[in-house]
Design a protein around this motif. Sequence first.
Motif, PDB file in Angstrom:
ATOM      1  N   MET A  38       0.834  -1.197   0.000  1.00 23.63           N
ATOM      2  CA  MET A  38       0.000   0.000   0.000  1.00 23.63           C
ATOM      3  C   MET A  38       0.875   1.256   0.000  1.00 23.63           C
ATOM      4  O   MET A  38       1.087   1.875   1.035  1.00 23.63           O
ATOM      5  N   PRO A  39       1.408   1.637  -1.167  1.00 18.77           N
ATOM      6  CA  PRO A  39       2.195   2.860  -1.262  1.00 18.77           C
ATOM      7  C   PRO A  39       1.299   4.076  -1.471  1.00 18.77           C
ATOM      8  O   PRO A  39       0.069   3.966  -1.557  1.00 18.77           O
ATOM      9  N   ALA A  40       1.913   5.249  -1.593  1.00 18.28           N
ATOM     10  CA  ALA A  40       1.162   6.496  -1.721  1.00 18.28           C
ATOM     11  C   ALA A  40       0.239   6.501  -2.925  1.00 18.28           C
ATOM     12  O   ALA A  40      -0.913   6.950  -2.840  1.00 18.28           O
ATOM     13  N   ASP A  41       0.709   5.984  -4.069  1.00 17.89           N
ATOM     14  CA  ASP A  41      -0.115   6.077  -5.276  1.00 17.89           C
ATOM     15  C   ASP A  41      -1.386   5.244  -5.167  1.00 17.89           C
ATOM     16  O   ASP A  41      -2.420   5.606  -5.746  1.00 17.89           O
ATOM     17  N   MET A  42      -1.348   4.146  -4.413  1.00 17.85           N
ATOM     18  CA  MET A  42      -2.575   3.378  -4.205  1.00 17.85           C
ATOM     19  C   MET A  42      -3.548   4.136  -3.326  1.00 17.85           C
ATOM     20  O   MET A  42      -4.764   4.144  -3.564  1.00 17.85           O
ATOM     21  N   LEU A  43      -3.036   4.822  -2.294  1.00 22.26           N
ATOM     22  CA  LEU A  43      -3.912   5.589  -1.410  1.00 22.26           C
ATOM     23  C   LEU A  43      -4.503   6.796  -2.126  1.00 22.26           C
ATOM     24  O   LEU A  43      -5.655   7.164  -1.894  1.00 22.26           O
ATOM     25  N   ILE A  44      -3.713   7.419  -2.999  1.00 21.46           N
ATOM     26  CA  ILE A  44      -4.218   8.556  -3.762  1.00 21.46           C
ATOM     27  C   ILE A  44      -5.396   8.124  -4.632  1.00 21.46           C
ATOM     28  O   ILE A  44      -6.380   8.853  -4.785  1.00 21.46           O
ATOM     29  N   LYS A  45      -5.314   6.917  -5.180  1.00 19.67           N
ATOM     30  CA  LYS A  45      -6.410   6.396  -6.002  1.00 19.67           C
ATOM     31  C   LYS A  45      -7.717   6.348  -5.211  1.00 19.67           C
ATOM     32  O   LYS A  45      -8.752   6.840  -5.668  1.00 19.67           O
ATOM     33  N   VAL A  46      -7.691   5.775  -4.003  1.00 19.58           N
ATOM     34  CA  VAL A  46      -8.933   5.632  -3.244  1.00 19.58           C
ATOM     35  C   VAL A  46      -9.395   6.971  -2.681  1.00 19.58           C
ATOM     36  O   VAL A  46     -10.593   7.204  -2.526  1.00 19.58           O
ATOM     37  N   ILE A  47      -8.440   7.872  -2.396  1.00 22.11           N
ATOM     38  CA  ILE A  47      -8.823   9.210  -1.943  1.00 22.11           C
ATOM     39  C   ILE A  47      -9.588   9.933  -3.038  1.00 22.11           C
ATOM     40  O   ILE A  47     -10.609  10.579  -2.793  1.00 22.11           O
ATOM     41  N   ARG A  48      -9.100   9.844  -4.268  1.00 29.08           N
ATOM     42  CA  ARG A  48      -9.751  10.555  -5.375  1.00 29.08           C
ATOM     43  C   ARG A  48     -11.191  10.102  -5.572  1.00 29.08           C
ATOM     44  O   ARG A  48     -12.062  10.909  -5.877  1.00 29.08           O
ATOM     45  N   VAL A  49     -11.453   8.816  -5.434  1.00 23.92           N
ATOM     46  CA  VAL A  49     -12.818   8.339  -5.682  1.00 23.92           C
ATOM     47  C   VAL A  49     -13.683   8.363  -4.435  1.00 23.92           C
ATOM     48  O   VAL A  49     -14.901   8.207  -4.529  1.00 23.92           O
ATOM     49  N   GLY A  50     -13.068   8.544  -3.247  1.00 27.83           N
ATOM     50  CA  GLY A  50     -13.852   8.678  -2.025  1.00 27.83           C
ATOM     51  C   GLY A  50     -14.069   7.405  -1.240  1.00 27.83           C
ATOM     52  O   GLY A  50     -14.974   7.339  -0.397  1.00 27.83           O
ATOM     53  N   ILE A  51     -13.246   6.384  -1.452  1.00 23.50           N
ATOM     54  CA  ILE A  51     -13.350   5.138  -0.684  1.00 23.50           C
ATOM     55  C   ILE A  51     -12.654   5.327   0.658  1.00 23.50           C
ATOM     56  O   ILE A  51     -11.489   5.727   0.696  1.00 23.50           O
ATOM     57  N   PRO A  52     -13.331   5.024   1.787  1.00 22.25           N
ATOM     58  CA  PRO A  52     -12.760   5.346   3.105  1.00 22.25           C
ATOM     59  C   PRO A  52     -11.888   4.280   3.749  1.00 22.25           C
ATOM     60  O   PRO A  52     -11.173   4.568   4.710  1.00 22.25           O
ATOM     61  N   ILE A  53     -11.949   3.028   3.266  1.00 22.46           N
ATOM     62  CA  ILE A  53     -11.218   1.932   3.912  1.00 22.46           C
ATOM     63  C   ILE A  53     -10.483   1.121   2.854  1.00 22.46           C
ATOM     64  O   ILE A  53     -11.067   0.749   1.826  1.00 22.46           O
ATOM     65  N   ILE A  54      -9.213   0.825   3.122  1.00 23.81           N
ATOM     66  CA  ILE A  54      -8.442  -0.039   2.238  1.00 23.81           C
ATOM     67  C   ILE A  54      -7.770  -1.111   3.093  1.00 23.81           C
ATOM     68  O   ILE A  54      -7.210  -0.826   4.157  1.00 23.81           O
ATOM     69  N   ILE A  55      -7.848  -2.355   2.629  1.00 26.65           N
ATOM     70  CA  ILE A  55      -7.401  -3.519   3.397  1.00 26.65           C
ATOM     71  C   ILE A  55      -6.466  -4.345   2.527  1.00 26.65           C
ATOM     72  O   ILE A  55      -6.739  -4.571   1.345  1.00 26.65           O
TER      73      ILE A  55
END
Length: 276
Positions: free
Chosen positions: A217-234
């Motif tokens: 889970m690097p920064a670019d993966m988190l940026i992806k979910v932030i952009r679309v509005g997903i609150p939880i990543i596992i």
Amino acid sequence: MEFLRQTEVIQWKDGEYQTIKENSVDDEYTYLFIDYLPPRKFSTYPIDLKDFAVGYCLGEGLIKDYSDIESITVDGTNLLISTKLSHDPEEDLEQDGIVQERKGNCEHACVCRLLEYQGVNSDNAGGIRSELKTIERNDSDLKINATQIIEDMEHLTDEAKIWQKTAGVHVAQLKYKDNIIIREDVSRHVAVDKVIGAAAKEGYDFSQCYVSYSGRMPADMLIKVIRVGIPIIISNAAPASSGIDVARAGNITMIGFVRDNRFTVFTAPERVNFEE
């Protein structure tokens, strides 16, 4: 259709060896031609490519909503995507020395000419999405039970059909209420793009969705979910420190090391019910 290849190999185990047939993933290069921008090149497991195109455009910030896409044309592993938004073609194409072809009212860049250009490489190693000028906090009220996190990862493994045959792909799972979408790909980024794209096509509320997947889970993966509005990543794997920083800034709940009936919550633990 399964893009698999069988190869005759020699397997060694406990001091003995034998000849067997082993499955491997038949991966392909996929090019995204988005409006008039330079092509973007990815190594993919070439199924569910329309889902990938939608999810990529959302995660890249090229569209705000699925309705912004006017058309997606699949030509083999080439995807031609037209959007309602204005992406300046001439600056991007001229910068790379690519001449735009215009035929009548059609302004599509010449696919044959563009294919000669290697394209913008995918962000599998932290490329295009690795920077985000502003990070908006995600204030979703979605909560998930601790036992559900374990169950979701087990379900992810059970339904990873191509991984079971080859161990050569990543798998991503998006859950929205009682609905589950699962996609696989040789790239963890593309696998997540695919589930995001499929969910967008169904009109799911991303603020009430969460993603489980295999891979770091690097920064670019988190940026992806932030952009679309997903609150939880596992994930069953580890975060990178860059991912933790972005997750903390965006108030994303990041959960890693989901294995052997345990997990670690790195950020925004308020979305996890640890008692259930």
